[in-house]
Scaffold this active site. Sequence first.
Site, PDB file in Angstrom:
ATOM      1  N   ALA A  66       9.567  -1.716  -0.764  1.00  0.00           N
ATOM      2  CA  ALA A  66       9.400  -2.094   0.840  1.00  0.00           C
ATOM      3  C   ALA A  66      11.407  -1.492   1.325  1.00  0.00           C
ATOM      4  O   ALA A  66      11.747  -1.627   0.387  1.00  0.00           O
ATOM      5  CB  ALA A  66       9.154  -3.304   0.443  1.00  0.00           C
ATOM      6  N   GLY A  85       6.372  -1.571  -3.642  1.00  0.00           N
ATOM      7  CA  GLY A  85       4.655  -0.728  -2.901  1.00  0.00           C
ATOM      8  C   GLY A  85       4.992  -0.138  -2.926  1.00  0.00           C
ATOM      9  O   GLY A  85       3.901   0.781  -2.347  1.00  0.00           O
ATOM     10  N   GLU A 124       2.743   0.608  -6.054  1.00  0.00           N
ATOM     11  CA  GLU A 124       1.634  -0.466  -5.123  1.00  0.00           C
ATOM     12  C   GLU A 124       0.899   0.439  -4.051  1.00  0.00           C
ATOM     13  O   GLU A 124      -0.801   1.063  -4.806  1.00  0.00           O
ATOM     14  CB  GLU A 124       1.713  -1.315  -4.703  1.00  0.00           C
ATOM     15  CG  GLU A 124       1.803  -2.800  -5.596  1.00  0.00           C
ATOM     16  CD  GLU A 124       3.067  -4.073  -4.903  1.00  0.00           C
ATOM     17  OE1 GLU A 124       2.223  -5.060  -4.601  1.00  0.00           O
ATOM     18  OE2 GLU A 124       3.816  -3.651  -4.345  1.00  0.00           O
ATOM     19  N   GLU A 167       9.780  -5.802  -8.836  1.00  0.00           N
ATOM     20  CA  GLU A 167      10.230  -6.855  -7.464  1.00  0.00           C
ATOM     21  C   GLU A 167      10.318  -7.974  -8.266  1.00  0.00           C
ATOM     22  O   GLU A 167      11.543  -8.425  -7.675  1.00  0.00           O
ATOM     23  CB  GLU A 167       9.064  -7.296  -6.872  1.00  0.00           C
ATOM     24  CG  GLU A 167       8.395  -6.312  -6.029  1.00  0.00           C
ATOM     25  CD  GLU A 167       6.987  -5.879  -6.517  1.00  0.00           C
ATOM     26  OE1 GLU A 167       6.464  -4.948  -6.111  1.00  0.00           O
ATOM     27  OE2 GLU A 167       7.015  -5.234  -8.322  1.00  0.00           O
TER      28      GLU A 167
END
Length: 261
Positions: free
Chosen positions: A67, A112, A115, A135
């Site tokens: 992200a 992300g 993911e 994270e």
Amino acid sequence: MMVYNTLLFERRNAIGYVTINRPEKLNALNRQVMEELRACFQSLRDDQDVRVVILTGSGDKAFVAGADINELAQQSAVEGRETSRLGQQVFDLIENLGKPVIAAINGFALGGGCELAMACTLRLAADNARLGQPEVKLGIIPGYGGSQRLPRLVGKGRALELILTGETLTGAEAHRIGLVNQLVPAADLLAAAEKLAQKIIANAPLAIKFALQAVNHGLEMSAAQGQVLESTLFGLCNSTADMKEGTRAFLEKRPARFAGN
């Protein structure tokens, strides 16, 4: 198709190619990327000319490095939850598109990015790929479905080890534990994804759609409920012209010509 600022799109030979195009940011996911991914995949869902989607990142360093930390660092609790829900909704759309999405992981797929890859139907990794959920090193947890998809793919113990340590995996290790389907040389990644896509395209479109539903929704049910779903979808297949064509072609010893109905 729409024109995008952070994505590249091309349609060729029944394949839709989606490339996240922020190479200067290692294709990091900011809100604009998420909104454009949602718009793009909504369009792809309804595009009858696209049978399989290949998703990758621009450049040779990253699929998606994570992200956009500049955005995350400024968020309140309420904004963070909204960001997480947006990511979950977009990735759920990709997972349940009704047609296969192949992630061509051409470098870093972290946070992300990992993911996003897990939301895809199948994952091919270049031999220089690195995958992980780091994270916790930023004081947060996976927020785009990673805490749910990772244990379903590799098991609870391995998933917790990856999430709690924040350590990354090589492409070879990701392949060994089942996080990715194939490991290929970086130079051959797109060709390998296309070869896999063409194998899928050769089959009946509705059967592919129903098979995806049976697996994706069945995993959320008990085994008995999943089998009821399977038998219902199996019955629907029997009502299609493609089923009649497929069985007839088999008996006549010729290639089937599926029309998707």
